[in-house]
Motif scaffolding. Structure first.
Motif, PDB file in Angstrom:
ATOM      1  N   LEU A  60      47.552  31.033  52.437  1.00 54.77           N
ATOM      2  CA  LEU A  60      47.218  29.666  52.835  1.00 54.77           C
ATOM      3  C   LEU A  60      46.888  28.802  51.621  1.00 54.77           C
ATOM      4  O   LEU A  60      46.583  29.293  50.533  1.00 54.77           O
ATOM      5  CB  LEU A  60      46.014  29.690  53.783  1.00 54.77           C
ATOM      6  CG  LEU A  60      46.223  30.390  55.133  1.00 54.77           C
ATOM      7  CD1 LEU A  60      44.905  30.468  55.883  1.00 54.77           C
ATOM      8  CD2 LEU A  60      47.259  29.651  55.981  1.00 54.77           C
ATOM      9  N   GLU A  65      42.741  25.263  53.409  1.00 54.66           N
ATOM     10  CA  GLU A  65      42.870  26.002  54.665  1.00 54.66           C
ATOM     11  C   GLU A  65      42.211  27.379  54.558  1.00 54.66           C
ATOM     12  O   GLU A  65      41.550  27.837  55.490  1.00 54.66           O
ATOM     13  CB  GLU A  65      44.354  26.156  55.021  1.00 54.66           C
ATOM     14  CG  GLU A  65      45.070  24.851  55.275  1.00 54.66           C
ATOM     15  CD  GLU A  65      44.483  24.106  56.470  1.00 54.66           C
ATOM     16  OE1 GLU A  65      43.964  24.763  57.390  1.00 54.66           O
ATOM     17  OE2 GLU A  65      44.546  22.859  56.474  1.00 54.66           O
ATOM     18  N   ARG A  66      42.394  28.034  53.424  1.00 54.43           N
ATOM     19  CA  ARG A  66      41.774  29.357  53.235  1.00 54.43           C
ATOM     20  C   ARG A  66      40.253  29.221  53.211  1.00 54.43           C
ATOM     21  O   ARG A  66      39.538  30.065  53.759  1.00 54.43           O
ATOM     22  CB  ARG A  66      42.282  29.973  51.935  1.00 54.43           C
ATOM     23  CG  ARG A  66      41.672  31.336  51.640  1.00 54.43           C
ATOM     24  CD  ARG A  66      42.389  32.018  50.501  1.00 54.43           C
ATOM     25  NE  ARG A  66      41.672  33.215  50.070  1.00 54.43           N
ATOM     26  CZ  ARG A  66      41.680  34.380  50.722  1.00 54.43           C
ATOM     27  NH1 ARG A  66      42.366  34.498  51.841  1.00 54.43           N
ATOM     28  NH2 ARG A  66      41.018  35.411  50.253  1.00 54.43           N
TER      29      ARG A  66
END
Length: 681
Positions: A47, A51-52
């Motif tokens: 990602l 997002e991670r």
């Protein structure tokens, strides 16, 4: 007998079982549990960073979430909008049920955002909510974060959100830590230019309530904020009353806090200097740590009150200072059994405030100079090395304020130079040249003749050098040699040549740490530059060549190369070419490859200083040297450097110049000074 033996065996067995259990606790723990493995395996590594980070905040454990927090300011620099829209709301939603460690890191992260003026409006409600936390460390962290946010807010926001929140929360039952945090915040609010005077006056009753709080730490913290409040609204009657109240407080924390800040408000006490007089009287007679704080601040207080206090009050301050400088040494105090560590700390703080007190006393013509002499002598001859060390550290500032009365401190300075304590010398030596310069300015030291002062100062400096070189401390030895570079400005050349030069050459030739020997050579070069006698200059140059460049020891010969580098900084290029260049080039035939390597590396720099026709001999010598080394050089490293040097040297075009040319304005200035000294004879 059998029963006793059995009990012994049982107890021994129990001990062994306990030891075995402890050893089992030291064994490596098992890896992640199945639950953690399932939890972490659902977080994709492919990602995007934001997002991670969102997934780690949702599914990660505490350590992973804290790592995400630490990376937020860096992420915001590249993906600002995504961090504000996705990550910050998620972090804020996690705060209520998070651990204390997470809260502290979040507060630190918010401070970073505030310092960069990023999303201050979003951070303010979060920081205010953090002030409700029950953990004292977390509360302190959010309080510090809020102090960084407040200067970036408008006066209206400070009043409507921050101040109203504090006022409302203080009406409830509050802990000691919360009251102290709010007291500090009120001080920060008072400092802001955007906050109007009327706003500060509106919370004056709250300030007074905190000033009479039963907890001494709260009263002390509130006292520390008084300078900011007084700066904004002036010395109100109620404020003045509580300052006097603080001065009589039975708790040393409160009195110490007042002493720490009273100097910042001295200008507001022009009509009420007696209140400071009363505070000094109370603290000087107290048998607690406020005496130490008074010794630290009394110099600033005396300077602030210098123009507004009466002669009687000024005399009282001097008497108090004399008393503090003798703390724990009088027969009366020894009989009382006063705390030795507190007495030493008091005298040490007196030594720290000695420059201010010297300035104060010397600015009053009606105060005899014997007063300050007695105080300085007491502190510089203190039985504790820590007090003498502090006095030695400030001695340069002390002599600046003495003016034309500096001669009364000659014996004190010479005694410090001969001090047997390493710590005293370490503090005195870095300011040696500045102190000697002050004595030279007042005519105590002169370069024209060798008189009694020159002999006494010279003997003390040599004694100091002997003590320093007994230490296993090469840095202070190098600093001492760097400081005595200044001697030609204050000592006659004859005295330097006969007393100091042999000692320094001994340091160079007898071995020792390389930085010390290099600094010793640089000191000799300084003596050489400013020596006014041609014969002495010739002898110094002969010794530099014979004892360093022609030394039997490789480690000494290699110092000549670093000396040539210093020579190009201290002298003009013409001086170097006249006196040292031929000797330097001759070292290219040295039997030790390390020396040849350094000489070869230096050749392109030297060639840039050559001009035709004045330097034809040196140019021919350089070309011959390169050809010779190209034919006979066998060392691999020297051969590699030589090939590079040949290319560089051939690319340098030598300019034809009928008159002597100096490559830079600095070099031209050095050359003109050398002409005046007639150093090329």
């Amino acid at each position: 007998m059998l029963i006793g033996k059995t009990n012994y065996q049982l107890s021994k067995s129990a001990i062994m079982d306990e030891e075995l259990r402890q050893l089992q606790l030291d064994k490596r723990i098992k890896g992640k549990s199945e639950q953690l493995l399932r939890q972490h395996s659902s977080i994709s590594s492919d990602l995007a960073p934001v997002e991670r980070a969102c997934q780690l905040l949702n599914k990660g454990d505490e350590i992973q979430r804290i790592n995400v927090l630490n990376s937020l300011p860096e992420l915001a620099m590249t993906e600002k909008q995504a961090v504000y829209n996705k990550l910050l709301p998620k972090v804020i939603s996690l705060l209520p049920q998070s651990s204390a460690e997470f809260q502290i890191v979040a507060a630190k992260m918010f401070r970073m955002f505030a310092e960069r003026n990023l999303s201050v409006s979003t951070l303010l409600p979060v920081a205010l909510t953090g002030l409700q936390h029950v953990d004292a460390t977390v509360l302190q962290a959010w309080s510090d974060a809020l102090m960084d946010v407040i200067p970036r807010l408008s006066g209206k926001v400070i009043q409507s959100q921050v101040l109203s929140f504090i006022m409302k929360d203080l009406q409830k039952q509050s802990s000691k830590q919360k009251k102290m945090s709010y007291a500090r915040l009120l001080g920060v609010i008072s400092e802001q230019p955007a906050v109007e005077v009327a706003v500060v006056k509106s919370f004056l009753n709250t300030v007074i309530d905190l000033s009479r709080d039963p907890i001494p730490e709260v009263r002390g913290t509130m006292c520390l904020q008084y300078p900011a409040i007084v700066e904004k609204i002036g010395l109100e009657k109620s404020i003045l009353e509580y300052i006097a109240f603080f001065g009589k407080d039975e708790n040393p924390i409160v009195r110490g806090s007042l002493l720490s800040v009273i100097g910042l408000m001295c200008k507001d006490f022009s009509q009420d200097s007696w209140k400071i007089h009363s505070l000094i009287d109370v603290c000087s007679n107290a048998d607690d740590d406020t005496k130490i704080i008074l010794a630290k601040e009394i110099g600033i207080l005396s300077l602030c009150l210098s123009n507004c206090a009466s002669a009687k009050e000024l005399s009282f301050i001097i008497n108090v200072y004399q008393k503090l400088s003798m703390a724990g040494l009088s027969v009366t105090e020894m009989k009382k059994g006063s705390d030795p560590s507190r007495s030493v700390a008091t005298r040490q703080q007196c030594a720290m405030s000695l420059p201010q007190m010297t300035n104060f006393i010397m600015s009053k013509p009606n105060i005899p100079e014997d007063v300050i002499y007695a105080i300085i002598k007491t502190l510089t001859s203190d039985p504790c090395y820590a007090v003498r060390r502090q006095a030695a550290n400030n001695f340069q500032d002390i002599v600046k304020f003495m003016g034309n009365k500096i001669n009364i401190l000659i014996d004190i300075f010479l005694r410090l130079l001969r001090d047997s304590s390493d710590d005293v010398l370490v503090c005195l030596i870095p300011n040696l040249s500045g102190t000697l310069n002050q004595y030279a300015k007042q005519g105590v030291l002169q370069t024209k003749k060798i008189d009694t002062n020159i002999n006494e100062f010279g003997r003390s400096l040599l004694k100091c050098q002997a003590n320093v070189f007994k230490l296993n401390h090469w840095r202070i030895q190098a600093i001492y040699l760097r400081q005595i570079e200044f001697l030609p400005a204050v000592f006659p050349s004859d005295y330097i040549n006969t007393q100091f030069l042999p000692v320094i050459f001994n340091i160079i030739t007898k071995g020792g740490p390389k930085p010390v020997r290099k600094q010793a050579i640089r000191t000799v070069l300084k003596f050489l530059r400013y020596n006014i006698k041609q014969e002495q200059r010739n002898n110094m140059r002969i010794r530099l060549v014979s004892e360093i460049a022609r030394s039997q020891l490789f480690y000494t010969r290699i110092l000549f190369i670093s000396m040539c580098n210093d020579c190009l900084d201290i002298f003009s290029t013409e001086y170097f070419k006249t006196h040292f260049c031929e000797v330097f080039l001759s070292l290219a035939d040295d039997e030790v490859p390390n020396i040849r390597l350094l000489v070869l590396t230096f050749l392109p720099r030297i060639k840039r200083f050559f001009f035709k026709p004045n330097d034809n001999n040196l140019i021919a010598m350089l070309d011959k040297l390169i050809l010779k080394r190209n034919e006979i050089e066998r060392d691999i490293d020297c051969r590699k450097i030589l090939n590079s040097v040949i290319v560089q040297v051939r690319s340098i075009n030598i300019i034809t110049q009928k008159t002597i040319k100096c490559p830079t304005p600095l070099d031209q200035r050095l050359y003109q000074e050398e002409i005046r000294f007639d150093v090329f004879v």
